[in-house]
Design a protein around this motif. Structure first.
Motif, mmCIF file in Angstrom:
data_model
loop_
_atom_site.group_PDB
_atom_site.id
_atom_site.type_symbol
_atom_site.label_atom_id
_atom_site.label_comp_id
_atom_site.label_asym_id
_atom_site.label_seq_id
_atom_site.Cartn_x
_atom_site.Cartn_y
_atom_site.Cartn_z
ATOM 1 N N GLY A 101 0.844 -1.191 0.000
ATOM 2 C CA GLY A 101 0.000 0.000 0.000
ATOM 3 C C GLY A 101 0.876 1.237 0.000
ATOM 4 N N ASP A 102 0.408 2.294 0.617
ATOM 5 C CA ASP A 102 1.162 3.544 0.726
ATOM 6 C C ASP A 102 1.538 3.741 2.191
ATOM 7 O OD1 ASP A 102 2.184 6.099 0.874
ATOM 8 O OD2 ASP A 102 0.519 7.040 -0.195
ATOM 9 N N PRO A 103 2.769 3.368 2.577
ATOM 10 C CA PRO A 103 3.149 3.444 3.981
ATOM 11 C C PRO A 103 3.172 4.861 4.541
ATOM 12 C CG PRO A 103 5.050 2.892 2.639
ATOM 13 C CD PRO A 103 3.853 2.874 1.739
ATOM 14 N N SER A 104 3.099 5.873 3.686
ATOM 15 C CA SER A 104 3.077 7.249 4.182
ATOM 16 C C SER A 104 1.654 7.733 4.446
ATOM 17 C CB SER A 104 3.773 8.186 3.189
ATOM 18 O OG SER A 104 3.036 8.269 1.986
ATOM 19 N N ALA A 105 0.656 6.918 4.090
ATOM 20 C CA ALA A 105 -0.743 7.297 4.296
ATOM 21 C C ALA A 105 -1.233 6.798 5.653
ATOM 22 C CB ALA A 105 -1.615 6.714 3.185
ATOM 23 N N ALA A 106 -1.830 7.691 6.402
ATOM 24 C CA ALA A 106 -2.403 7.307 7.691
ATOM 25 C C ALA A 106 -3.455 6.230 7.477
ATOM 26 C CB ALA A 106 -3.014 8.519 8.370
ATOM 27 N N GLY A 107 -3.437 5.204 8.302
ATOM 28 C CA GLY A 107 -4.413 4.126 8.195
ATOM 29 C C GLY A 107 -4.087 3.073 7.158
ATOM 30 N N ASN A 108 -2.950 3.179 6.490
ATOM 31 C CA ASN A 108 -2.556 2.169 5.507
ATOM 32 C C ASN A 108 -2.442 0.804 6.190
ATOM 33 O OD1 ASN A 108 -1.454 1.385 2.834
ATOM 34 N ND2 ASN A 108 0.351 0.891 4.057
ATOM 35 N N GLN A 109 -2.861 -0.272 5.484
ATOM 36 C CA GLN A 109 -2.792 -1.607 6.063
ATOM 37 C C GLN A 109 -1.944 -2.528 5.181
ATOM 38 O OE1 GLN A 109 -4.145 -3.166 9.118
ATOM 39 N NE2 GLN A 109 -2.413 -4.258 8.273
ATOM 40 N N PRO A 110 -0.683 -2.749 5.540
ATOM 41 C CA PRO A 110 0.117 -3.720 4.795
ATOM 42 C C PRO A 110 -0.363 -5.138 5.107
ATOM 43 C CG PRO A 110 1.365 -2.915 6.663
ATOM 44 C CD PRO A 110 0.077 -2.139 6.624
ATOM 45 N N ARG A 111 -0.347 -6.002 4.061
ATOM 46 C CA ARG A 111 -0.839 -7.374 4.224
ATOM 47 C C ARG A 111 0.063 -8.367 3.509
ATOM 48 N NH1 ARG A 111 -5.882 -4.828 3.258
ATOM 49 N NH2 ARG A 111 -7.162 -5.031 5.112
ATOM 50 N N PHE A 112 0.235 -9.501 4.158
ATOM 51 C CA PHE A 112 0.830 -10.670 3.518
ATOM 52 C C PHE A 112 -0.310 -11.660 3.366
ATOM 53 C CE2 PHE A 112 2.833 -14.916 3.946
ATOM 54 C CZ PHE A 112 3.527 -14.903 2.749
ATOM 55 N N ILE A 113 -0.641 -12.007 2.115
ATOM 56 C CA ILE A 113 -1.776 -12.879 1.828
ATOM 57 C C ILE A 113 -1.216 -14.197 1.306
ATOM 58 C CG2 ILE A 113 -3.932 -13.109 0.546
ATOM 59 C CD1 ILE A 113 -3.803 -9.983 0.245
ATOM 60 N N ALA A 114 -1.565 -15.285 1.974
ATOM 61 C CA ALA A 114 -0.968 -16.583 1.640
ATOM 62 C C ALA A 114 -1.956 -17.708 1.947
ATOM 63 C CB ALA A 114 0.317 -16.765 2.440
ATOM 64 N N TYR A 115 -1.438 -18.939 1.899
ATOM 65 C CA TYR A 115 -2.280 -20.102 2.162
ATOM 66 C C TYR A 115 -1.453 -21.220 2.774
ATOM 67 C CZ TYR A 115 -0.358 -21.230 -2.458
ATOM 68 O OH TYR A 115 0.480 -21.429 -3.527
#
Length: 129
Positions: A101-115
């Protein structure tokens, strides 16, 4: 067609497990036992410490407002293919995906999506973690 909230409806149905490993790490999963959650949290904490030791960094880069990584775990590659595209707008012809996402944006949510690597059962392993 009443599909505007489809990602939210899928989230509630496909990812009922919510587990906070720490203030900076959350797991959302289709199905994980308490032991699997605990071992995954321990592994992630160790990997984070290992990375920062190797990188010899002093923490996040300037302007990085990310505070919590979310790890999303589906039960199988088929479930990942079925749900992740509709829920997160990603291609699923891969072994998982990290969305910064945009780590400089307030409320940004980084995700690792896997299985889960279902072919390794009965052993539990999140593929590409």
């Amino acid at each position: 067609f009443a599909t505007c909230d489809l990602p939210d409806r899928l989230d509630r149905a496909a990812l009922p497990v919510r587990h906070d490993c720490s203030g900076s790490l959350r797991i959302r999963a289709q199905e994980m036992s308490a032991a699997q959650l605990a071992s995954t949290c321990t592994s992630l904490a160790g990997q984070d410490a290992f990375f920062h030791d190797i990188a010899r960094d002093a923490g996040p880069v300037a302007g990085d407002l990310n505070t919590r990584l979310e790890v999303v775990v589906y039960n199988s590659s088929d479930d990942y293919g079925t749900y992740a595209g509709a829920m997160f707008g990603i291609d699923t012809n891969n072994g998982g995906m990290y969305l910064e996402g945009d780590p400089s944006a307030a409320g940004n949510q980084p995700r690792f999506i896997a299985y889960e690597a279902e072919w390794l059962r009965p052993d539990f392993q999140i593929w590409n973690l």
